[in-house]
Scaffold this motif. Structure first.
Motif, PDB file in Angstrom:
ATOM      1  N   ALA A  38      -1.883  52.133  23.537  1.00 59.08           N
ATOM      2  CA  ALA A  38      -2.311  51.084  24.454  1.00 59.08           C
ATOM      3  C   ALA A  38      -2.776  51.643  25.791  1.00 59.08           C
ATOM      4  O   ALA A  38      -3.744  51.168  26.406  1.00 59.08           O
ATOM      5  CB  ALA A  38      -1.178  50.081  24.670  1.00 59.08           C
ATOM      6  N   GLY A  39      -2.167  52.697  26.277  1.00 56.61           N
ATOM      7  CA  GLY A  39      -2.550  53.302  27.558  1.00 56.61           C
ATOM      8  C   GLY A  39      -3.947  53.899  27.494  1.00 56.61           C
ATOM      9  O   GLY A  39      -4.742  53.799  28.431  1.00 56.61           O
ATOM     10  N   ASP A  40      -4.268  54.533  26.361  1.00 62.22           N
ATOM     11  CA  ASP A  40      -5.598  55.109  26.183  1.00 62.22           C
ATOM     12  C   ASP A  40      -6.664  54.006  26.112  1.00 62.22           C
ATOM     13  O   ASP A  40      -7.761  54.143  26.661  1.00 62.22           O
ATOM     14  CB  ASP A  40      -5.649  55.947  24.901  1.00 62.22           C
ATOM     15  N   LEU A  41      -6.303  52.920  25.458  1.00 62.51           N
ATOM     16  CA  LEU A  41      -7.220  51.802  25.347  1.00 62.51           C
ATOM     17  C   LEU A  41      -7.481  51.160  26.715  1.00 62.51           C
ATOM     18  O   LEU A  41      -8.625  50.866  27.064  1.00 62.51           O
ATOM     19  CB  LEU A  41      -6.637  50.761  24.369  1.00 62.51           C
ATOM     20  N   ILE A  42      -6.436  51.005  27.489  1.00 61.19           N
ATOM     21  CA  ILE A  42      -6.574  50.443  28.835  1.00 61.19           C
ATOM     22  C   ILE A  42      -7.376  51.387  29.727  1.00 61.19           C
ATOM     23  O   ILE A  42      -8.247  50.955  30.482  1.00 61.19           O
ATOM     24  CB  ILE A  42      -5.189  50.130  29.434  1.00 61.19           C
ATOM     25  N   ALA A  43      -7.140  52.678  29.624  1.00 60.69           N
ATOM     26  CA  ALA A  43      -7.888  53.659  30.421  1.00 60.69           C
ATOM     27  C   ALA A  43      -9.363  53.643  30.049  1.00 60.69           C
ATOM     28  O   ALA A  43     -10.254  53.725  30.911  1.00 60.69           O
ATOM     29  CB  ALA A  43      -7.302  55.046  30.239  1.00 60.69           C
ATOM     30  N   GLY A  44      -9.678  53.513  28.770  1.00 59.57           N
ATOM     31  CA  GLY A  44     -11.064  53.457  28.321  1.00 59.57           C
ATOM     32  C   GLY A  44     -11.766  52.201  28.832  1.00 59.57           C
ATOM     33  O   GLY A  44     -12.915  52.247  29.287  1.00 59.57           O
ATOM     34  N   LEU A  45     -11.049  51.064  28.750  1.00 60.04           N
ATOM     35  CA  LEU A  45     -11.632  49.827  29.275  1.00 60.04           C
ATOM     36  C   LEU A  45     -11.834  49.891  30.786  1.00 60.04           C
ATOM     37  O   LEU A  45     -12.841  49.414  31.320  1.00 60.04           O
ATOM     38  CB  LEU A  45     -10.754  48.632  28.906  1.00 60.04           C
ATOM     39  N   ALA A  46     -10.873  50.517  31.477  1.00 58.30           N
ATOM     40  CA  ALA A  46     -11.002  50.672  32.933  1.00 58.30           C
ATOM     41  C   ALA A  46     -12.201  51.556  33.263  1.00 58.30           C
ATOM     42  O   ALA A  46     -12.943  51.298  34.213  1.00 58.30           O
ATOM     43  CB  ALA A  46      -9.722  51.253  33.514  1.00 58.30           C
ATOM     44  N   PHE A  47     -12.418  52.610  32.468  1.00 56.56           N
ATOM     45  CA  PHE A  47     -13.572  53.495  32.686  1.00 56.56           C
ATOM     46  C   PHE A  47     -14.882  52.732  32.478  1.00 56.56           C
ATOM     47  O   PHE A  47     -15.821  52.853  33.264  1.00 56.56           O
ATOM     48  CB  PHE A  47     -13.478  54.707  31.746  1.00 56.56           C
ATOM     49  N   LEU A  48     -14.963  51.934  31.404  1.00 56.11           N
ATOM     50  CA  LEU A  48     -16.174  51.150  31.144  1.00 56.11           C
ATOM     51  C   LEU A  48     -16.419  50.125  32.251  1.00 56.11           C
ATOM     52  O   LEU A  48     -17.554  49.950  32.704  1.00 56.11           O
ATOM     53  CB  LEU A  48     -16.063  50.449  29.785  1.00 56.11           C
ATOM     54  N   LEU A  49     -15.342  49.455  32.668  1.00 59.83           N
ATOM     55  CA  LEU A  49     -15.480  48.477  33.740  1.00 59.83           C
ATOM     56  C   LEU A  49     -15.915  49.146  35.042  1.00 59.83           C
ATOM     57  O   LEU A  49     -16.773  48.632  35.759  1.00 59.83           O
ATOM     58  CB  LEU A  49     -14.159  47.724  33.932  1.00 59.83           C
ATOM     59  N   SER A  50     -15.383  50.297  35.341  1.00 59.99           N
ATOM     60  CA  SER A  50     -15.748  51.046  36.547  1.00 59.99           C
ATOM     61  C   SER A  50     -17.210  51.497  36.482  1.00 59.99           C
ATOM     62  O   SER A  50     -17.949  51.424  37.474  1.00 59.99           O
ATOM     63  CB  SER A  50     -14.821  52.244  36.708  1.00 59.99           C
TER      64      SER A  50
END
Length: 157
Positions: free
Chosen positions: A7-19
């Protein structure tokens, strides 16, 4: 070697895309803002130019001449100021000769000390069958804009 996505990797990936999306939107917005600022600067420069032209027009006199007919056979040469400023030391010349205005009429009225905005002066014109239909009149004056203004007019009968 196996990769596990938690879940942490998924959240980090989504945060990167959003950024990345936010950065792209900011860059796009800044480009639009820059073109808007440039067009606003151009408009301001045009407005300043127009205002300075209007200020100069307020200092300018604009003289014109034309023949007017009164009744069946009476004519006048009308000199008027259609500018915004007062014309001073108004003089009149006939470069191609004067066969229509009496010299005493000219010397009595010219040089004219001032001719206010929308004010006019009329000179009695003597018209006969041999009078040419088109005349050249040079008007010379001073105003707040310039000490020597000159305009040629071509009044016709």
């Amino acid at each position: 070697m196996s990769f596990s996505i938690d879940a942490g990797d998924l959240i980090a990936g989504l945060a990167f895309l959003l950024s990345s999306y936010a950065t792209w939107q900011t860059v796009s917005f800044n480009k639009k803002q820059k073109t808007l600022v440039e067009s606003q600067e151009k408009l301001n420069n045009l407005l300043l130019e127009k205002e300075s032209e209007d200020a100069l027009k307020e200092k300018r006199a604009d003289l014109s001449a034309s023949f007017i007919k009164l009744g069946s056979s009476k004519y006048r040469l009308k000199i008027w100021n259609k500018g915004s400023a007062t014309a001073k030391n108004v003089r009149i010349e006939f470069p191609e000769g004067n066969d229509v205005i009496d010299d005493s009429e000219l010397t009595d009225k010219f040089p004219l000390e001032s001719l206010e905005r929308h004010q006019s002066v009329e000179l009695i014109a003597f018209v006969h069958h041999q009078t040419k239909r088109k005349h050249v009149v040079r008007l010379i004056w001073e105003d707040d804009y310039q000490s020597h203004n000159e305009k040629q007019s071509y009044p016709t009968l």
